[in-house]
Motif scaffolding. Sequence first.
Motif, PDB file in Angstrom:
ATOM      1  N   VAL A 497      -1.624   1.288  -4.697  1.00 11.40           N
ATOM      2  CA  VAL A 497      -2.891   0.728  -5.110  1.00 11.40           C
ATOM      3  C   VAL A 497      -3.361  -0.288  -4.066  1.00 11.40           C
ATOM      4  O   VAL A 497      -2.560  -0.962  -3.428  1.00 11.40           O
ATOM      5  CB  VAL A 497      -2.754   0.070  -6.497  1.00 11.40           C
ATOM      6  CG1 VAL A 497      -1.896  -1.163  -6.425  1.00 11.40           C
ATOM      7  CG2 VAL A 497      -4.107  -0.234  -7.077  1.00 11.40           C
ATOM      8  N   ARG A 498      -4.668  -0.325  -3.867  1.00 11.25           N
ATOM      9  CA  ARG A 498      -5.243  -1.307  -2.952  1.00 11.25           C
ATOM     10  C   ARG A 498      -6.270  -2.124  -3.709  1.00 11.25           C
ATOM     11  O   ARG A 498      -7.276  -1.589  -4.180  1.00 11.25           O
ATOM     12  CB  ARG A 498      -5.918  -0.608  -1.764  1.00 11.25           C
ATOM     13  CG  ARG A 498      -4.947   0.092  -0.856  1.00 11.25           C
ATOM     14  CD  ARG A 498      -4.160  -0.916  -0.035  1.00 11.25           C
ATOM     15  NE  ARG A 498      -3.152  -0.255   0.773  1.00 11.25           N
ATOM     16  CZ  ARG A 498      -1.834  -0.293   0.507  1.00 11.25           C
ATOM     17  NH1 ARG A 498      -1.397  -0.935  -0.543  1.00 11.25           N
ATOM     18  NH2 ARG A 498      -0.978   0.312   1.298  1.00 11.25           N
ATOM     19  N   ARG A 505      -3.152  -6.742   5.366  1.00 11.03           N
ATOM     20  CA  ARG A 505      -2.076  -5.768   5.475  1.00 11.03           C
ATOM     21  C   ARG A 505      -0.703  -6.392   5.673  1.00 11.03           C
ATOM     22  O   ARG A 505       0.223  -5.753   6.156  1.00 11.03           O
ATOM     23  CB  ARG A 505      -2.334  -4.773   6.623  1.00 11.03           C
ATOM     24  CG  ARG A 505      -3.438  -3.802   6.268  1.00 11.03           C
ATOM     25  CD  ARG A 505      -3.324  -2.514   7.032  1.00 11.03           C
ATOM     26  NE  ARG A 505      -4.254  -1.544   6.456  1.00 11.03           N
ATOM     27  CZ  ARG A 505      -3.888  -0.522   5.711  1.00 11.03           C
ATOM     28  NH1 ARG A 505      -2.623  -0.298   5.478  1.00 11.03           N
ATOM     29  NH2 ARG A 505      -4.771   0.303   5.223  1.00 11.03           N
ATOM     30  N   THR A 506      -0.565  -7.648   5.358  1.00  6.90           N
ATOM     31  CA  THR A 506       0.782  -8.204   5.358  1.00  6.90           C
ATOM     32  C   THR A 506       1.251  -8.187   3.909  1.00  6.90           C
ATOM     33  O   THR A 506       0.496  -8.533   2.997  1.00  6.90           O
ATOM     34  CB  THR A 506       0.802  -9.651   5.895  1.00  6.90           C
ATOM     35  OG1 THR A 506      -0.191 -10.391   5.195  1.00  6.90           O
ATOM     36  CG2 THR A 506       0.515  -9.692   7.377  1.00  6.90           C
ATOM     37  N   GLU A 507       2.491  -7.795   3.737  1.00  8.95           N
ATOM     38  CA  GLU A 507       2.990  -7.580   2.380  1.00  8.95           C
ATOM     39  C   GLU A 507       3.031  -8.883   1.588  1.00  8.95           C
ATOM     40  O   GLU A 507       2.926  -8.875   0.370  1.00  8.95           O
ATOM     41  CB  GLU A 507       4.385  -6.957   2.441  1.00  8.95           C
ATOM     42  CG  GLU A 507       4.405  -5.531   2.972  1.00  8.95           C
ATOM     43  CD  GLU A 507       3.848  -4.532   1.965  1.00  8.95           C
ATOM     44  OE1 GLU A 507       3.946  -4.803   0.752  1.00  8.95           O
ATOM     45  OE2 GLU A 507       3.304  -3.496   2.397  1.00  8.95           O
ATOM     46  N   GLU A 512      -1.917  -7.837  -3.257  1.00  8.59           N
ATOM     47  CA  GLU A 512      -0.778  -7.251  -3.981  1.00  8.59           C
ATOM     48  C   GLU A 512       0.185  -8.315  -4.454  1.00  8.59           C
ATOM     49  O   GLU A 512       0.497  -8.421  -5.634  1.00  8.59           O
ATOM     50  CB  GLU A 512       0.010  -6.350  -3.009  1.00  8.59           C
ATOM     51  CG  GLU A 512      -0.556  -5.013  -2.786  1.00  8.59           C
ATOM     52  CD  GLU A 512      -0.446  -4.192  -4.032  1.00  8.59           C
ATOM     53  OE1 GLU A 512       0.633  -3.677  -4.317  1.00  8.59           O
ATOM     54  OE2 GLU A 512      -1.460  -4.091  -4.740  1.00  8.59           O
ATOM     55  N   ALA A 513       0.651  -9.100  -3.472  1.00  3.43           N
ATOM     56  CA  ALA A 513       1.624 -10.147  -3.778  1.00  3.43           C
ATOM     57  C   ALA A 513       0.997 -11.178  -4.707  1.00  3.43           C
ATOM     58  O   ALA A 513       1.653 -11.688  -5.619  1.00  3.43           O
ATOM     59  CB  ALA A 513       2.098 -10.810  -2.488  1.00  3.43           C
ATOM     60  N   ARG A 533      -6.606 -15.348 -13.909  1.00  7.29           N
ATOM     61  CA  ARG A 533      -8.045 -15.432 -14.172  1.00  7.29           C
ATOM     62  C   ARG A 533      -8.816 -15.544 -12.861  1.00  7.29           C
ATOM     63  O   ARG A 533      -9.911 -14.989 -12.720  1.00  7.29           O
ATOM     64  CB  ARG A 533      -8.358 -16.625 -15.067  1.00  7.29           C
ATOM     65  CG  ARG A 533      -7.956 -16.411 -16.524  1.00  7.29           C
ATOM     66  CD  ARG A 533      -8.297 -17.635 -17.337  1.00  7.29           C
ATOM     67  NE  ARG A 533      -7.699 -17.606 -18.673  1.00  7.29           N
ATOM     68  CZ  ARG A 533      -8.225 -16.972 -19.719  1.00  7.29           C
ATOM     69  NH1 ARG A 533      -9.358 -16.310 -19.587  1.00  7.29           N
ATOM     70  NH2 ARG A 533      -7.623 -16.996 -20.885  1.00  7.29           N
ATOM     71  N   ALA A 534      -8.245 -16.258 -11.904  1.00  5.89           N
ATOM     72  CA  ALA A 534      -8.928 -16.434 -10.623  1.00  5.89           C
ATOM     73  C   ALA A 534      -9.022 -15.109  -9.872  1.00  5.89           C
ATOM     74  O   ALA A 534      -9.977 -14.863  -9.132  1.00  5.89           O
ATOM     75  CB  ALA A 534      -8.193 -17.470  -9.781  1.00  5.89           C
ATOM     76  N   LEU A 535      -8.008 -14.276 -10.069  1.00 10.85           N
ATOM     77  CA  LEU A 535      -7.978 -12.997  -9.357  1.00 10.85           C
ATOM     78  C   LEU A 535      -8.983 -11.993  -9.910  1.00 10.85           C
ATOM     79  O   LEU A 535      -9.500 -11.145  -9.186  1.00 10.85           O
ATOM     80  CB  LEU A 535      -6.593 -12.365  -9.501  1.00 10.85           C
ATOM     81  CG  LEU A 535      -5.546 -12.622  -8.448  1.00 10.85           C
ATOM     82  CD1 LEU A 535      -4.290 -11.863  -8.811  1.00 10.85           C
ATOM     83  CD2 LEU A 535      -6.048 -12.156  -7.092  1.00 10.85           C
ATOM     84  N   LEU A 536      -9.224 -12.100 -11.220  1.00 17.87           N
ATOM     85  CA  LEU A 536      -9.983 -11.048 -11.897  1.00 17.87           C
ATOM     86  C   LEU A 536     -11.450 -11.052 -11.500  1.00 17.87           C
ATOM     87  O   LEU A 536     -11.982 -12.102 -11.122  1.00 17.87           O
ATOM     88  CB  LEU A 536      -9.867 -11.236 -13.411  1.00 17.87           C
ATOM     89  CG  LEU A 536      -8.516 -10.832 -13.997  1.00 17.87           C
ATOM     90  CD1 LEU A 536      -8.446 -11.200 -15.453  1.00 17.87           C
ATOM     91  CD2 LEU A 536      -8.295  -9.343 -13.819  1.00 17.87           C
TER      92      LEU A 536
END
Lengths: 543, 372
Positions: A497-498, A505-507, A512-513, A533-536
């Motif tokens: 998933v992206r 592109r650093t893991e 992702e992390a 909540r901040a991510l959404l």
Amino acid sequence: MGATLRALRALVLLLGFYLLSLVLLAALIGIDVLVASWGHGPLTVKVGFVTVLLAIPVVRGMLMLRTPKGEDGHGIPVTEADEPRLWALVRELAAAAGTRAPDRILLTGEVNAAVSENPRLLGLLPGPRRLYLGVPLLTGLTEAQLRSVLAHEFGHFTGGDTRLSALVVRGRVQIGRVIGQFHEKADDKVAADRARQERASAKRIAKGKKGKRIDTTGVGATYRTMAKIYTAYGKLYLRASLSTARGQEFAADLTAARIAGRDATASALREIPVLSASHDFYLESYATLGLQARLLPPRGEFFGGFGRLLTARELELAGLRSELPEEPAGPYDSHPPIAERVRRIEALPADGRADEAKGAALALLTDPAGTLAALEDAVLTDELLRYPRAAGWEALLDASMATGLSAAQTPLHRALAQYTGQPATLSALLDVIDDGRLWRVAEQLPLSEVAAASKGRAFREFVRPVLRRSLRTMVLAEFSSRSLLHWEFSWSRPATVRLPGWGSRTEDDGPEAALDAAVEAALADHPDTAQLRALLPPATQNA
Amino acid sequence: MTVLFWILGILAVPTLIFVLWLAWVFLKELFHPSPDDDAEATEAAQAAQAAEKLGLLPAERQNTDFAAPLPAEWTAVLTAVRGGDWRPAADLLAAIGRDWERRSALAYLLADRAAEEDAWLLAWEAERRDDPDAAVVRARSTVILAWKLRGAKTAQYTTREQAEGFHRTLVSAREEITRAAALNRDDPTPYIAEIWVALGLGYPNAEMDKLWAEISSRAPHHYEAHFSALQYWCAKWRGSKRLAFEFAERAAADAPLGSLLTALPLIAHFEHDDSEDTTADNTPEMLARVEAALQDAAAADPAHPRLPELRHLLAFYLHLQDRNEAALEQFKLVDGHVNALPWRYRGDMAGHYCRVRNTVVQAVREPAAAPA
């Protein structure tokens, strides 16, 4: 054992089948006569009815004299004008094996090659011959390996294997068919009985009584007994004819090695199980990926993608090829184990033909791409063919993942809906977490005995994995519903998933992390949903 | 007809006699129950009475949580954390300081509480960031939590869910152990906790040797460290009978008198002894081991927190070697707390302990009661 003797044995065994059927019929009639002479009207009628029912499959088995025409199979018939190079190769190999070339060639969608002949007059006269050739097989084999596979198939005809074996096969098929009929009838009866019992049980429950356990053991026992008699004979039959069948496989392998070379034959034998497994995987994970979203891959790609998969996973496949499947052949398997066949071929002296015809077998076709496209029309069902086509594999993946996510019902969805009495949404879940009531929701999850018995930290630790998976899915579904999610398609790895903002592109510091960390924080002993909540996407935050 | 009555009457007589006899037996049992015929049970009851006369406690009054009574201060601290107050615990750990034997023991007890519910520990961590004492309790508690998730059954009966939780939690504990070790570089306790990670994750022997070097450079004769490492070297975990004895004998030989490490060969023997009789417990080696352990116990600091554990073992083996009076001495010193080897592995550890103890009491009484 000479060919004549083998034929004689096959004939005797086949006649034995008819004899057995006659004896059974006689026994059934005998029972009728006995009961009738004993008197007692209703009983006579009942026994007569049962015996007639039992006699039907027996009689049908005896009357089915013709070996059933193997399903003609879906495929593209190709003429000499369509595929001159393929036909030339087939003719050459048939000639080298010392047998007649087939009358028709059918290209199919399976990892398989087979030559069938419908002999006439119990196999005494030759009939029309067909070559079934799987396009996925052409995709995965080199030309030399294909030569070996075809030479093996034609090798069965040298020395009249197949014509003699027509008798053996007929017997095998016929016995199998009778057994099948009996079991089918028994199954029908069990199903009918189950349905009846279920209805009765439902009524009992409706009346407030405890439902009776549904038990169908013993139903259809007469049919099963008849099947058992035939099974016993079938086992005898197989045991008697098997050594021949296995010997014939080895002989055909030798023919293949002589005509196509030792190394090509050995490598083809190693390749086919690998191709077969890969093709199953390909169909499951790639070709039918979009079915849930009612989408097909682009035209020609349903079968065409297989080649790409094989190329991308070359390293993985090389490992599979080197290890031979070691499972022992079943006692009634007409093929000897592949490992044994490979060992026998590799023990032959080198013939210096290791480097022949390395090109892909698919290149033998005049228009491989056109064939791959035409094959879809011939093989796929009409319903499937009516599905729209995705623009590409990437689009197919995105669409199918979006459909999957929008329909996702995780255990957490159900637990939350149960706890709140409202439809489960992500924002509702976040509110529950903020109120410190996540672990109350967790108690509604399906729990194992040990997890249910645990308390405190141990309980939280037991439910955390399922919470983590479910919450992650819920978050991804939220992104997906706003078309903010992208999936990275790969022929060699599972889809990844992206999230939006993927660029560095650093893991370690990508979204992702960040997502993993935010999920972790929301499920911690001291939960913190701020990160999540901040991510959404904004719409959820306001909700 | 009369003949028939006669016959029936004659047949009825023995039946009637039998029924009457049954009724009599029944009534007799009802009003004067005969003492239980079972000689063993009588003897056991007598032994239990004798034990009680000596001031020894019955099974139901034995404490199965500890091997010995805890100091009052420790009990108070544990009660306080249960109520959410971590400060007494923090003060006590700080006061214990570099007494590694006590530090590891108290850290274990606190961690055991924190493995159940850790709100107080989270509060402690929030208020005193990078407190090495909180860190060591945290690390130990996660290791204990992992073992709680696994359950006490053998691997065969552990569910996949349990095994996965066990593994996941042990892996996460390693980070906490590293952190605790970094915060207090002299403290062997984090490494002792890591031995239980080594057991669970199956560290190769080479890793264990490295871990052991960390411990022995900090506390060369630490009882709990040795006890834990011996478990690792046992055949049932990651070692073998040979490796376990090698480790135990070397530790006992190198330790100064009073360090209690003479318990290790006894434990190694206990862990690998499947025999049914006492032959294996009466070999010259075993006699010498028990003798060495007696001297060790006599020389030890009477307040050593692990001394009762050695006494439990001594009581058991002295009894198996027919030195019942010496065994009784040890029993008297530890009675009341039974969570120690050799009783700990039994489901009914108090019952098991009391049976053996009462046998010893009886054996001591009999020669005394018999006329000389």
